[in-house]
Design a protein around this motif. Structure first.
Motif: not given
Length: 118
Positions: A54-56, A102-107, A111-112
């Motif tokens: 449901m993330h998007l 949340a918006v930048l999470w896929p990026l 690395s995290l």
């Protein structure tokens, strides 16, 4: 009148009921600590997988909500000619930061995770 009872049968039945109740209680106390964590973990994994799918659309909904809230605050400030409360601005700033994550999470996810594993 009941049929002739054997001597001690009442004591034996009370003892049997007491011991069987104790056995059930001990079984629950011994089995539950082993079964409950596995059940909770299985349920949590399913729930997390559902949230990932449901993330998007949840992110889009959150973006619309935060943008709408900022717009409402701006409209109210212009309409009343008063500054919004400091607590309102702090909460909205926090919401905006969390939305940005949340918006930048896929990026930043990969690395995290690599930083956390090290």
């Amino acid at each position: 009148m009941p049929a002739e009872e054997l001597p001690g049968s009442k004591a034996a039945s009370v003892t049997a009921v007491t011991l069987s109740t104790g056995a059930v209680a001990c079984g629950v106390c011994c089995v539950l600590p082993f079964a409950l964590p596995a059940t909770v973990l299985a349920s949590t994994g399913t729930l997390l997988a559902w949230f990932v799918s449901m993330h998007l659309w949840v992110t889009v909904l959150a973006f619309l909500s935060v943008a709408g809230a900022w717009g409402w605050i701006a409209w109210q400030s212009r309409h009343t000619r008063r500054r919004p409360a400091a607590s309102t601005l702090v909460m909205m700033a926090g919401s905006t930061v969390l939305l940005t994550v949340a918006v930048l999470w896929p990026l930043i996810e990969k690395s995290l995770i690599s930083v956390l594993r090290a």
